[in-house]
Design a protein around this motif. Structure first.
Motif, short mmCIF file in Angstrom:
data_model
loop_
_atom_site.label_atom_id
_atom_site.label_comp_id
_atom_site.label_asym_id
_atom_site.label_seq_id
_atom_site.Cartn_x
_atom_site.Cartn_y
_atom_site.Cartn_z
N LYS A 55 0.83 -1.21 0.00
CA LYS A 55 0.00 0.00 0.00
C LYS A 55 0.86 1.25 0.00
CE LYS A 55 -4.17 -1.73 2.25
NZ LYS A 55 -5.02 -1.65 3.44
N GLU A 56 1.91 1.25 0.80
CA GLU A 56 2.80 2.41 0.87
C GLU A 56 3.51 2.61 -0.47
OE1 GLU A 56 4.73 5.74 2.28
OE2 GLU A 56 3.01 4.67 3.12
N ARG A 57 3.95 1.54 -1.09
CA ARG A 57 4.62 1.63 -2.39
C ARG A 57 3.66 2.21 -3.44
NH1 ARG A 57 4.65 -0.85 -6.89
NH2 ARG A 57 3.37 -2.59 -6.23
N GLU A 58 2.41 1.75 -3.45
CA GLU A 58 1.42 2.27 -4.40
C GLU A 58 1.15 3.75 -4.15
OE1 GLU A 58 -2.00 -0.23 -4.03
OE2 GLU A 58 -1.07 -1.87 -5.16
N ARG A 59 1.07 4.15 -2.88
CA ARG A 59 0.83 5.54 -2.54
C ARG A 59 1.97 6.43 -3.04
NH1 ARG A 59 1.95 9.38 1.10
NH2 ARG A 59 3.49 8.12 2.20
N VAL A 60 3.20 5.97 -2.82
CA VAL A 60 4.38 6.73 -3.27
C VAL A 60 4.39 6.82 -4.80
CG1 VAL A 60 6.90 6.67 -3.40
CG2 VAL A 60 5.76 6.24 -1.23
N GLU A 61 4.03 5.75 -5.49
CA GLU A 61 3.99 5.77 -6.95
C GLU A 61 2.96 6.78 -7.46
OE1 GLU A 61 3.30 1.81 -8.35
OE2 GLU A 61 5.36 1.17 -7.97
N ARG A 62 1.79 6.83 -6.82
CA ARG A 62 0.76 7.81 -7.22
C ARG A 62 1.25 9.24 -7.03
NH1 ARG A 62 -2.94 4.47 -4.58
NH2 ARG A 62 -3.01 5.88 -2.83
N ILE A 63 1.91 9.49 -5.91
CA ILE A 63 2.44 10.83 -5.64
C ILE A 63 3.49 11.20 -6.69
CG2 ILE A 63 3.82 12.19 -4.02
CD1 ILE A 63 2.37 10.67 -1.75
N GLU A 64 4.38 10.28 -7.00
CA GLU A 64 5.42 10.53 -8.00
C GLU A 64 4.80 10.78 -9.38
OE1 GLU A 64 8.70 10.96 -7.62
OE2 GLU A 64 8.34 10.80 -5.47
N ALA A 65 3.76 10.02 -9.73
CA ALA A 65 3.12 10.20 -11.03
C ALA A 65 2.44 11.57 -11.11
CB ALA A 65 2.10 9.09 -11.27
N LYS A 66 1.83 12.01 -10.02
CA LYS A 66 1.21 13.34 -10.00
C LYS A 66 2.27 14.43 -10.14
CE LYS A 66 -2.87 12.27 -7.21
NZ LYS A 66 -3.58 12.50 -5.95
N LYS A 67 3.41 14.26 -9.48
CA LYS A 67 4.50 15.25 -9.59
C LYS A 67 5.02 15.33 -11.01
CE LYS A 67 6.27 15.04 -4.85
NZ LYS A 67 7.41 14.63 -4.02
N LYS A 68 5.20 14.18 -11.66
CA LYS A 68 5.71 14.15 -13.03
C LYS A 68 4.72 14.82 -13.98
CE LYS A 68 8.61 10.06 -12.70
NZ LYS A 68 8.80 8.66 -13.11
N ALA A 69 3.43 14.59 -13.77
CA ALA A 69 2.42 15.19 -14.64
C ALA A 69 2.42 16.70 -14.47
CB ALA A 69 1.04 14.62 -14.31
N ASP A 113 -4.18 7.82 -14.76
CA ASP A 113 -3.71 6.60 -14.11
C ASP A 113 -3.08 6.88 -12.75
OD1 ASP A 113 -4.58 5.03 -16.19
OD2 ASP A 113 -2.68 5.20 -17.29
N ALA A 114 -2.66 8.11 -12.52
CA ALA A 114 -2.04 8.45 -11.24
C ALA A 114 -3.07 8.69 -10.16
CB ALA A 114 -1.16 9.69 -11.40
N LEU A 115 -4.33 8.82 -10.53
CA LEU A 115 -5.38 9.07 -9.55
C LEU A 115 -5.76 7.79 -8.82
CD1 LEU A 115 -7.72 11.31 -11.74
CD2 LEU A 115 -6.07 12.07 -10.02
N SER A 116 -6.34 7.95 -7.65
CA SER A 116 -6.82 6.78 -6.91
C SER A 116 -8.08 6.27 -7.60
CB SER A 116 -7.13 7.15 -5.46
OG SER A 116 -8.26 7.99 -5.40
N LYS A 117 -8.47 5.07 -7.26
CA LYS A 117 -9.67 4.47 -7.86
C LYS A 117 -10.90 5.32 -7.58
CE LYS A 117 -8.31 0.67 -9.79
NZ LYS A 117 -8.40 0.49 -11.21
#
Length: 177
Positions: free
Chosen positions: A121-135, A145-149
């Motif tokens: 869960k923590e890894r997925e949360r960090v990936e979402r945050i990183e994807a939002k920063k990159k966007a 795809d970076a958004l939560s379900k």
């Protein structure tokens, strides 16, 4: 058809209990040992399973007491060879339960599984945050795809309502759900 001097074709009977002091028959020990080993196996397996707090624990506890009684009853109605087989199977099952509990302790395995789930869960949360920063860095809007379900479903619902409003000529106002 004998084992340790006991005729395996002989069927023990409860009437033999009355003759235990006058004419001892070793066949009488087979149902007793069968009941004892069945109880030991039940204790070993119920302790292992109760550690995981299974929902059917009360039923399993009742079976822990009933199965040795059934084993005792049935070994009085079948030939002694079947009783010896049950004693052997109960002993092997008991050893198996103890070995499994030693190498695969349910408490340890549950803790490890919980820890792995939290890490995932923590890894997925960090990936979402990183994807939002990159966007944001690219100047794009948020990557879908970076958004939560929950956010993805909310956007899909909003877009569907907007399409329905256009289709039927209604005015659409974006409201938070």
């Amino acid at each position: 058809m004998t084992f340790l001097g006991v005729n395996l074709m002989t069927t023990p009977s409860p009437g033999m209990i009355l003759q235990i002091f006058t004419d001892f028959n070793p066949v009488l020990l087979i149902p007793i040992f069968s009941g004892i080993t069945s109880m030991l196996l039940s204790l070993a397996t119920i302790n292992q399973m109760s550690a995981t707090q299974m929902p059917g624990a009360p039923n399993m506890k009742m079976m822990m007491y009933m199965m040795p009684i059934f084993s005792l009853f049935f070994t009085f109605t079948v030939p002694a060879g079947v009783g010896i087989y049950w004693i052997y199977a109960n002993c092997v099952g008991f050893v198996q339960a103890k070995v499994l509990k030693r190498f695969y302790d349910p408490k340890k395995m549950a803790e490890e599984a919980k820890k792995l789930m939290e890490e995932e869960k923590e890894r997925e949360r960090v990936e979402r945050i990183e994807a939002k920063k990159k966007a944001k860095e690219k100047g794009e809007g948020e990557d879908f795809d970076a958004l939560s379900k929950k956010e993805q479903n909310s956007r899909k619902l909003s877009e569907a309502r907007k399409r329905d409003a256009e289709k039927y000529g209604d005015e659409y106002t974006d409201e938070e759900d």
